[in-house]
Scaffold this motif. Structure first.
Motif, PDB file in Angstrom:
ATOM      1  N   MET A 210       0.817  -1.207   0.000  1.00  0.00           N
ATOM      2  CA  MET A 210       0.000   0.000   0.000  1.00  0.00           C
ATOM      3  C   MET A 210       0.856   1.264   0.000  1.00  0.00           C
ATOM      4  SD  MET A 210      -3.089  -1.000   2.594  1.00  0.00           S
ATOM      5  CE  MET A 210      -3.936   0.537   2.233  1.00  0.00           C
ATOM      6  N   ILE A 211       1.967   1.232   0.746  1.00  0.00           N
ATOM      7  CA  ILE A 211       2.856   2.389   0.779  1.00  0.00           C
ATOM      8  C   ILE A 211       3.459   2.629  -0.602  1.00  0.00           C
ATOM      9  CG2 ILE A 211       4.991   3.318   1.764  1.00  0.00           C
ATOM     10  CD1 ILE A 211       4.300   1.731   4.318  1.00  0.00           C
ATOM     11  N   ALA A 212       3.853   1.541  -1.272  1.00  0.00           N
ATOM     12  CA  ALA A 212       4.409   1.674  -2.620  1.00  0.00           C
ATOM     13  C   ALA A 212       3.380   2.244  -3.591  1.00  0.00           C
ATOM     14  CB  ALA A 212       4.901   0.310  -3.110  1.00  0.00           C
ATOM     15  N   ALA A 213       2.112   1.949  -3.343  1.00  0.00           N
ATOM     16  CA  ALA A 213       1.051   2.469  -4.204  1.00  0.00           C
ATOM     17  C   ALA A 213       0.750   3.933  -3.931  1.00  0.00           C
ATOM     18  CB  ALA A 213      -0.219   1.635  -4.022  1.00  0.00           C
ATOM     19  N   GLY A 214       1.248   4.471  -2.820  1.00  0.00           N
ATOM     20  CA  GLY A 214       1.078   5.884  -2.534  1.00  0.00           C
ATOM     21  C   GLY A 214       0.507   6.203  -1.181  1.00  0.00           C
ATOM     22  N   HIS A 215       0.127   5.198  -0.402  1.00  0.00           N
ATOM     23  CA  HIS A 215      -0.405   5.461   0.937  1.00  0.00           C
ATOM     24  C   HIS A 215       0.725   5.884   1.869  1.00  0.00           C
ATOM     25  CE1 HIS A 215      -2.392   4.987   4.771  1.00  0.00           C
ATOM     26  NE2 HIS A 215      -3.542   4.805   4.138  1.00  0.00           N
ATOM     27  N   PRO A 216       0.512   6.870   2.713  1.00  0.00           N
ATOM     28  CA  PRO A 216       1.593   7.291   3.625  1.00  0.00           C
ATOM     29  C   PRO A 216       1.886   6.229   4.674  1.00  0.00           C
ATOM     30  CG  PRO A 216      -0.448   8.409   4.178  1.00  0.00           C
ATOM     31  CD  PRO A 216      -0.702   7.695   2.886  1.00  0.00           C
ATOM     32  N   ASP A 217       3.132   6.172   5.089  1.00  0.00           N
ATOM     33  CA  ASP A 217       3.514   5.355   6.226  1.00  0.00           C
ATOM     34  C   ASP A 217       2.824   5.903   7.471  1.00  0.00           C
ATOM     35  OD1 ASP A 217       4.860   3.525   7.804  1.00  0.00           O
ATOM     36  OD2 ASP A 217       6.628   4.801   8.023  1.00  0.00           O
ATOM     37  N   LEU A 218       2.674   5.050   8.483  1.00  0.00           N
ATOM     38  CA  LEU A 218       1.937   5.449   9.677  1.00  0.00           C
ATOM     39  C   LEU A 218       2.869   5.769  10.838  1.00  0.00           C
ATOM     40  CD1 LEU A 218      -0.948   2.816   9.658  1.00  0.00           C
ATOM     41  CD2 LEU A 218      -0.840   5.033   8.534  1.00  0.00           C
ATOM     42  N   PHE A 219       2.538   6.807  11.563  1.00  0.00           N
ATOM     43  CA  PHE A 219       3.200   7.107  12.826  1.00  0.00           C
ATOM     44  C   PHE A 219       2.140   7.664  13.764  1.00  0.00           C
ATOM     45  CE2 PHE A 219       3.375  10.932  10.334  1.00  0.00           C
ATOM     46  CZ  PHE A 219       3.270  11.978  11.220  1.00  0.00           C
ATOM     47  N   PHE A 220       2.458   7.729  15.062  1.00  0.00           N
ATOM     48  CA  PHE A 220       1.426   8.047  16.040  1.00  0.00           C
ATOM     49  C   PHE A 220       2.041   8.559  17.333  1.00  0.00           C
ATOM     50  CE2 PHE A 220      -1.190   6.536  19.660  1.00  0.00           C
ATOM     51  CZ  PHE A 220      -2.343   7.257  19.408  1.00  0.00           C
ATOM     52  N   GLU A 221       1.348   9.508  17.952  1.00  0.00           N
ATOM     53  CA  GLU A 221       1.662   9.938  19.323  1.00  0.00           C
ATOM     54  C   GLU A 221       0.380  10.516  19.891  1.00  0.00           C
ATOM     55  OE1 GLU A 221       1.800  12.054  22.309  1.00  0.00           O
ATOM     56  OE2 GLU A 221       2.966  13.511  21.142  1.00  0.00           O
ATOM     57  N   LEU A 222      -0.163   9.921  20.921  1.00  0.00           N
ATOM     58  CA  LEU A 222      -1.518  10.198  21.380  1.00  0.00           C
ATOM     59  C   LEU A 222      -1.749  11.659  21.738  1.00  0.00           C
ATOM     60  CD1 LEU A 222      -4.334   9.167  22.134  1.00  0.00           C
ATOM     61  CD2 LEU A 222      -3.433   8.649  24.416  1.00  0.00           C
ATOM     62  N   ASP A 223      -0.876  12.263  22.515  1.00  0.00           N
ATOM     63  CA  ASP A 223      -1.115  13.628  22.958  1.00  0.00           C
ATOM     64  C   ASP A 223      -1.074  14.609  21.796  1.00  0.00           C
ATOM     65  OD1 ASP A 223      -1.509  15.709  24.886  1.00  0.00           O
ATOM     66  OD2 ASP A 223       0.621  16.172  24.740  1.00  0.00           O
ATOM     67  N   SER A 224      -0.072  14.487  20.943  1.00  0.00           N
ATOM     68  CA  SER A 224       0.047  15.400  19.805  1.00  0.00           C
ATOM     69  C   SER A 224      -1.107  15.233  18.829  1.00  0.00           C
ATOM     70  CB  SER A 224       1.378  15.158  19.077  1.00  0.00           C
ATOM     71  OG  SER A 224       2.471  15.441  19.911  1.00  0.00           O
ATOM     72  N   PHE A 225      -1.441  13.993  18.521  1.00  0.00           N
ATOM     73  CA  PHE A 225      -2.534  13.749  17.583  1.00  0.00           C
ATOM     74  C   PHE A 225      -3.857  14.248  18.156  1.00  0.00           C
ATOM     75  CE2 PHE A 225      -1.205  10.479  14.224  1.00  0.00           C
ATOM     76  CZ  PHE A 225       0.084  10.998  14.161  1.00  0.00           C
ATOM     77  N   SER A 226      -4.056  14.105  19.467  1.00  0.00           N
ATOM     78  CA  SER A 226      -5.293  14.567  20.093  1.00  0.00           C
ATOM     79  C   SER A 226      -5.402  16.081  20.010  1.00  0.00           C
ATOM     80  CB  SER A 226      -5.356  14.116  21.551  1.00  0.00           C
ATOM     81  OG  SER A 226      -5.384  12.711  21.653  1.00  0.00           O
TER      82      SER A 226
END
Length: 478
Positions: A210-226
Motif C-alpha cells: 500500500m505504501i508503494a502504491a502511494g499510501h503514507p507510512d503510519l506514525f502516532f503519538e496520542l497527545d500530539s494527535f489529540s
C-alpha cells in the motif's frame, strides 16, 4: 483543551501530515479508544459484539448525537458535565469527519488502481475499514451514510443499547459501557482504539504494498494527535468524589507516556503475528518491509562526501540491509528506565533481539515472534503503570533533559524516531511551561520549532543537523 501554540504555529508540520494521510486511502482514522486484537483479548472491531449486554449491538450513525440538547451545541454549555458541542467540533474541525472524502480524490483512486482493488476506493472494504463507519448490514440499526466518515460510533461503540439511557440524569458511565459503549476515558483503551487504524490490526493495516502504491507510512503519538484532532472532550475530566482533580498539563503527559507504551506493545504484537503469517487476507509476505525503516532506502541520494549515513556507518547490520524501524522504542526506552529500571532492562534485551534479527536480510520468523511476544507484556506493564502514576514537574524535566542527551542515538535511528522525539519534547514542554512558567519559554519554543522544520521534508532529513538542534534545547533547558 490546553492552549497549544503548536496547533497554530510550528505544529503545522503534524497538521499537514495528518491532512496528507487523510487525503489518501485507509490509515488515519479512529482516535478515541479500544482493545487491540490481541489473542488473549476480545475483538473490539466494528464487526465484533461489544459490551456485556445481551441486546443486539447496532450502529445508528452520527446524526443521533447531533441535537443541540445532546452534543450538537455550537459552543460548550456552562455547568454541564460534558461540553455538549462534541458533534459540532467533530463535524467542523475534526479531520476524521472528512476521512471518506479522502477516498474520492485523484490520489485515492490512483492507489485503488495500482492495488487492483477492482472497485473505486470509496467502495473498497480495504479502504472503508478505516475511512468510514463500515459495518455489516445486520449491524445497522438505522440508515446512515458512509460519506459521514469516521464518526462517533467508530470510537464510542455501537449506540443502539445505550443511546437513550445514557442521557438520563445520574446514569453512570459504567452502565453505558456494560451496554456496549467503549470506555474512552481509559487512556490505555483510547490509545488502543487510535492504533486500530494508526498502526493496524490483522484485518486493517497499511503494508509495504500500500505504501508503494502511494499510501503514507503510519506514525502516532496520542497527545500530539489529540491536540491536532482537536479534542472534543474535557481534559482532564472531573474527578470522582473525594479524588483530586488532575492538572490539565499532566493529563497531556499521561496521554503521551501511556500512549507510547501502548504503541510499543501493539507494535510488538503486530510484528509477532506478521512473523507467524497470521494476516487476515492470508498473504504471507516476509519480511514485511513496512516494519523496516523506510528512509534506509527512500532518501535523497547525495555525493558520498555529503552523506551523513555513510559517515556514521551501519552499526549492527550489514551495509545495504534496511534497519528495523525502532521509532516506537527510541524515545520510550528513556522513560522506561526512569520509571522501572529492572523491567526496562528486560524490555531492552527483548527489543534488541528484535532489532538485531529484523535488521538482517532474512530475519528468522520464529526468533522474531518469540522476542516480540516476550516484549509485548512488558510494554503493557509499563502502560498500566504510566496510566496510574502521578506526574509532576521533576519527572517531566528529567525527560526533557534526557532526550537531548541521547540526541545522536535517536537522530541516527531514522527520521521516524526524530519525529517521536520532536513530538515528545513538544508535549512535555507544553506541560512543564504551563506549570513552571519559565522566563525563557519563547527561546525554547523557537528551538522546538526548528526541530519540526527539519522534519517537513523527510527526504532531506539530516541526522547530524537534527541532533545538533535537539542538543541545543537541552542546553537552553539547563
Amino acid at each position: 483543551m490546553l492552549p497549544r501554540m503548536r496547533v497554530a504555529s510550528k505544529f503545522h508540520w503534524l497538521n499537514a501530515a495528518l491532512c496528507l494521510a487523510l487525503s489518501l486511502p485507509l490509515a488515519l482514522a479512529v482516535c478515541i479508544a479500544s482493545a487491540n486484537d490481541r489473542n488473549d483479548q476480545p475483538d473490539h472491531s466494528l464487526a465484533a459484539t461489544v459490551g456485556a449486554s445481551s441486546e443486539p449491538q447496532q450502529y445508528i450513525g452520527p446524526g443521533s448525537c447531533a441535537a443541540t440538547s445532546c452534543h450538537g451545541s455550537v459552543k460548550p454549555v456552562a455547568g454541564s458535565r460534558i461540553l455538549q458541542n462534541e458533534y459540532s467540533t467533530w463535524i467542523v474541525k475534526d479531520k476524521h469527519s472528512r476521512a471518506y472524502q479522502a477516498l474520492t480524490g485523484d490520489i485515492g483512486e490512483r492507489i485503488a488502481r495500482i492495488l487492483k482493488l477492482n472497485s473505486k476506493a470509496e467502495d473498497a472494504p480495504k479502504c472503508l475499514a478505516c475511512h468510514a463507519l463500515y459495518t455489516t448490514p445486520a449491524q445497522r440499526g438505522r440508515p446512515f451514510e458512509l460519506s459521514e466518515g469516521v464518526s462517533c460510533e467508530n470510537c464510542h461503540g455501537p449506540a443502539s443499547a445505550w443511546l437513550g439511557p445514557h442521557t438520563t440524569r445520574d446514569w453512570p458511565h459504567e452502565k453505558s459501557v456494560a451496554l456496549g459503549m467503549y470506555d474512552t476515558r481509559n487512556v490505555i483503551h483510547r490509545s488502543d482504539k487510535c492504533l486500530e487504524c494508526h498502526l493496524g490490526t490483522k484485518g486493517k493495516f497499511v503494508d509495504h504494498e500500500m505504501i508503494a502504491a502511494g499510501h503514507p507510512d503510519l506514525f502516532f503519538e496520542l497527545d500530539s494527535f489529540s491536540a491536532v484532532m482537536p479534542r472534543h472532550w474535557k481534559s482532564p475530566r472531573e474527578s470522582a468524589p473525594g479524588k483530586p482533580v488532575e492538572d490539565a498539563a499532566w493529563a497531556g503527559v499521561r496521554d503521551w507516556s501511556t500512549g507510547q507504551a501502548v504503541q510499543l506493545r501493539a507494535e510488538m504484537e503486530r510484528l509477532a503475528w506478521r512473523a507467524k503469517g497470521e494476516r487476515f487476507d492470508k498473504k504471507d509476505v516476509w519480511p514485511e518491509y513496512s516494519e523496516l525503516s523506510c528512509f534506509a532506502c527512500h532518501h535523497a541520494l547525495v555525493p558520498p562526501k555529503d552523506s551523513w549515513r555513510q559517515a556514521h556507518g551501519f552499526a549492527g547490520r550489514r551495509p545495504g540491509d534496511p534497519a528495523w524501524n525502532s521509532s516506537r522504542y527510541a524515545v520510550f526506552r528513556l522513560l522506561a528506565k526512569q520509571i522501572d529500571l529492572p523491567n526496562a532492562q528486560e524490555l531492552n534485551r527483548r527489543i534488541l533481539e528484535v532489532s538485531d534479527e529484523m535488521s538482517k536480510l532474512n530475519p528468522d520468523r520464529n526468533a522474531i515472534a518469540a522476542s516480540a511476544s516476550a516484549a509485548a507484556p512488558i510494554a503493557q506493564h509499563f502502560a498500566e503503570r504510566l496510566a496510574a502514576m502521578q506526574y509532576d514537574p521533576a519527572i517531566v524535566m528529567r525527560m526533557l533533559r534526557q532526550i537531548p542527551e541521547d540526541a545522536e542515538t535517536i537522530s541516527l535511528a531514522d527520521e521516524r524516531a526524530a519525529e517521536q522525539a520532536a513530538m515528545a519534547m513538544d508535549s512535555l514542554y507544553i506541560a512543564y511551561s504551563k506549570d513552571a512558567k519559565p522566563s525563557n519559554a519563547d527561546e525554547v519554543r523557537a528551538a522546538l520549532n526548528v526541530l519540526f522544520q527539519q522534519l517537513e521534508n523527510p527526504s532531506a532529513y539530516n541526522a547530524d543537523q537534527f541532533a545538533t538542534s535537539l542538543r541545543r534545547i537541552g542546553t537552553i533547558l539547563r
